[in-house]
Design a protein around this motif. Sequence first.
Motif, PDB file in Angstrom:
ATOM      1  N   UNK A  37       0.834  -1.202   0.000  1.00 24.00           N
ATOM      2  CA  UNK A  37       0.000   0.000   0.000  1.00 24.00           C
ATOM      3  C   UNK A  37       0.873   1.258   0.000  1.00 24.00           C
ATOM      4  N   UNK A  38       1.985   1.217   0.735  1.00 23.94           N
ATOM      5  CA  UNK A  38       2.915   2.348   0.724  1.00 23.94           C
ATOM      6  C   UNK A  38       3.499   2.535  -0.671  1.00 23.94           C
ATOM      7  N   UNK A  39       3.921   1.446  -1.295  1.00 23.47           N
ATOM      8  CA  UNK A  39       4.531   1.516  -2.624  1.00 23.47           C
ATOM      9  C   UNK A  39       3.548   2.042  -3.666  1.00 23.47           C
ATOM     10  N   UNK A  40       2.297   1.645  -3.568  1.00 23.80           N
ATOM     11  CA  UNK A  40       1.296   2.075  -4.550  1.00 23.80           C
ATOM     12  C   UNK A  40       0.911   3.534  -4.360  1.00 23.80           C
ATOM     13  N   UNK A  41       0.587   3.904  -3.132  1.00 24.72           N
ATOM     14  CA  UNK A  41       0.041   5.246  -2.899  1.00 24.72           C
ATOM     15  C   UNK A  41       1.128   6.318  -2.828  1.00 24.72           C
ATOM     16  N   UNK A  42       2.275   5.984  -2.259  1.00 20.82           N
ATOM     17  CA  UNK A  42       3.334   6.976  -2.088  1.00 20.82           C
ATOM     18  C   UNK A  42       4.237   7.041  -3.311  1.00 20.82           C
ATOM     19  N   UNK A  43       4.631   5.881  -3.823  1.00 21.29           N
ATOM     20  CA  UNK A  43       5.602   5.842  -4.914  1.00 21.29           C
ATOM     21  C   UNK A  43       4.974   5.481  -6.259  1.00 21.29           C
ATOM     22  N   UNK A  44       3.646   5.337  -6.286  1.00 21.62           N
ATOM     23  CA  UNK A  44       2.912   5.088  -7.536  1.00 21.62           C
ATOM     24  C   UNK A  44       3.412   3.829  -8.236  1.00 21.62           C
ATOM     25  N   UNK A  45       3.660   2.778  -7.473  1.00 21.67           N
ATOM     26  CA  UNK A  45       4.136   1.519  -8.052  1.00 21.67           C
ATOM     27  C   UNK A  45       3.009   0.802  -8.794  1.00 21.67           C
ATOM     28  N   UNK A  46       3.364   0.170  -9.887  1.00 19.79           N
ATOM     29  CA  UNK A  46       2.452  -0.697 -10.622  1.00 19.79           C
ATOM     30  C   UNK A  46       2.415  -2.064  -9.951  1.00 19.79           C
ATOM     31  N   UNK A  47       1.447  -2.925 -10.314  1.00 20.06           N
ATOM     32  CA  UNK A  47       1.466  -4.288  -9.757  1.00 20.06           C
ATOM     33  C   UNK A  47       2.786  -5.007 -10.019  1.00 20.06           C
ATOM     34  N   UNK A  48       3.335  -4.829 -11.220  1.00 20.75           N
ATOM     35  CA  UNK A  48       4.600  -5.491 -11.553  1.00 20.75           C
ATOM     36  C   UNK A  48       5.716  -5.057 -10.615  1.00 20.75           C
ATOM     37  N   UNK A  49       5.829  -3.748 -10.372  1.00 21.01           N
ATOM     38  CA  UNK A  49       6.863  -3.235  -9.481  1.00 21.01           C
ATOM     39  C   UNK A  49       6.665  -3.749  -8.056  1.00 21.01           C
ATOM     40  N   UNK A  50       5.416  -3.844  -7.634  1.00 21.48           N
ATOM     41  CA  UNK A  50       5.133  -4.343  -6.293  1.00 21.48           C
ATOM     42  C   UNK A  50       5.481  -5.822  -6.164  1.00 21.48           C
ATOM     43  N   UNK A  51       5.151  -6.609  -7.179  1.00 25.88           N
ATOM     44  CA  UNK A  51       5.513  -8.030  -7.154  1.00 25.88           C
ATOM     45  C   UNK A  51       7.030  -8.192  -7.070  1.00 25.88           C
ATOM     46  N   UNK A  52       7.758  -7.388  -7.820  1.00 24.06           N
ATOM     47  CA  UNK A  52       9.222  -7.478  -7.799  1.00 24.06           C
ATOM     48  C   UNK A  52       9.780  -7.059  -6.445  1.00 24.06           C
ATOM     49  N   UNK A  53       9.196  -6.022  -5.840  1.00 15.73           N
ATOM     50  CA  UNK A  53       9.633  -5.585  -4.517  1.00 15.73           C
ATOM     51  C   UNK A  53       9.462  -6.713  -3.501  1.00 15.73           C
ATOM     52  N   UNK A  54       8.323  -7.384  -3.548  1.00 17.69           N
ATOM     53  CA  UNK A  54       8.078  -8.494  -2.633  1.00 17.69           C
ATOM     54  C   UNK A  54       9.047  -9.641  -2.889  1.00 17.69           C
ATOM     55  N   UNK A 355       4.835 -13.888  -5.409  1.00 13.83           N
ATOM     56  CA  UNK A 355       4.819 -12.781  -6.365  1.00 13.83           C
ATOM     57  C   UNK A 355       5.310 -13.168  -7.754  1.00 13.83           C
ATOM     58  N   UNK A 356       6.237 -14.142  -7.831  1.00 10.18           N
ATOM     59  CA  UNK A 356       6.680 -14.591  -9.159  1.00 10.18           C
ATOM     60  C   UNK A 356       5.549 -15.290  -9.894  1.00 10.18           C
ATOM     61  N   UNK A 357       4.816 -16.141  -9.189  1.00  9.65           N
ATOM     62  CA  UNK A 357       3.677 -16.816  -9.811  1.00  9.65           C
ATOM     63  C   UNK A 357       2.603 -15.811 -10.222  1.00  9.65           C
ATOM     64  N   UNK A 358       2.360 -14.814  -9.362  1.00  5.30           N
ATOM     65  CA  UNK A 358       1.361 -13.797  -9.690  1.00  5.30           C
ATOM     66  C   UNK A 358       1.799 -12.962 -10.888  1.00  5.30           C
TER      67      UNK A 358
END
Length: 412
Positions: A37-54, A355-358
């Motif tokens: 939620x921090x990555x999406x709302x603060x840093x405007x991360x896409x789902x792909x970026x969030x999956x990679x972060x995880x 996250x890789x599977x997702x």
Amino acid sequence: MNTEPATTSRPTPLTALFWLTFLASISTGVLWSGISFIAKHDYDYSPTANFLLYFVTAVVYILVAFSSGRMTRGLERFLSPRGILTLILLGQVMLSPLPVVFSGSWTIWVTAAATSAAGALLWPIVESYLSAGRHGREMRSAMGWWNISWTGAVAVSLVGMAPLIGQEDATLARYALVALSPISLLAMLALPWFSRTPGGHDEATWQQSITVEYPYLLRSVRILLPLGYVLIGTISPLLPYRFEAIDVAASFETPAAATWTIVRVFAIAIMWRITFWHGRWGTLLFGGGGMLLGFVMVVLSPTIEWIIIGLAVFGAGQGVVYYAALYYAMSVGRAEVDAGGVHESLIGFGYAIGPLAALTGERIRLPGVDPTGGGGIVTVVMSVIGISLVPAVTPYLQARRRRARSTEGENT
């Protein structure tokens, strides 16, 4: 809290353990359940970026947790396990403010990786302190309170993040990470009551507290445990975008996400207070089935009501599997840091695979049929689960054959 510091001759006081566990687990909640939620709302991360972060964060967790026993023994030439806990918490105190000291999204990666490494080293040591010197009913009681402590803290962290998420000033979200600094300082207040080292199990008492079925159950649940975290590793980075797709208010996102963590607390409380599940295979079947059903509901449900129901079902199943996994791991593993390290590294593997599977499933879409990628995610993740169920079922079959041979021997 008893004001007399603990010695190595007795178990560390539970009040001190629970104080440190609750506060340190807020870091766990922010990292594994809230950082998307921090990555999406603060840093405007896409789902792909969030999956990679995880994924990257999980890899760090695996590497540190798997070697935690060796690292702890290496550091013990200079520091006691209690000193290592102090060093870990001090590291979090210093690194948590990074997102407000420097600009750029790289800070969330560094902070996430550091928090992940800290947790991977901290929890096997804490789990060893929890189990050392406790057996049978005493250990089950301590483990029950301990699990309620940490799972309750994860739920609190998600609900507590709500005022920072979805505000007009998007940078407020990162203060959920900054808050881990004073929280870690407060956690350190418990350390004077920790013994310098966890101690160990008495061999004779240990042998009386387990049955011949436990090693088989441990092998099976060690497959189910990372599978559960495969599902968590899929759900956690996906939830902000699921909520956005059905127009959930941003301020309600993290409280809604906390549903499964809240239900997990109640599931663990029930596991603690009842005893019939000990040594029973049906418990693992119930927990695994609940996780799978809840996961499918969360990813595919079209309304917030059904997503919340799915999260509740998932939380119940995950609580059952987690409690059973830790109980069998620490019973058979004799409260060693290595036993806790294996337990935590298995969690890390799940967090990495999810996250890789997702990420793979998100790219499998049928135009006009699966516009959100939810069907593809379910297909890929469930395929991973299906393949992994074979080694999860094998110990049950082996245990059943052992029982059959034993019965035949008695009859003859």
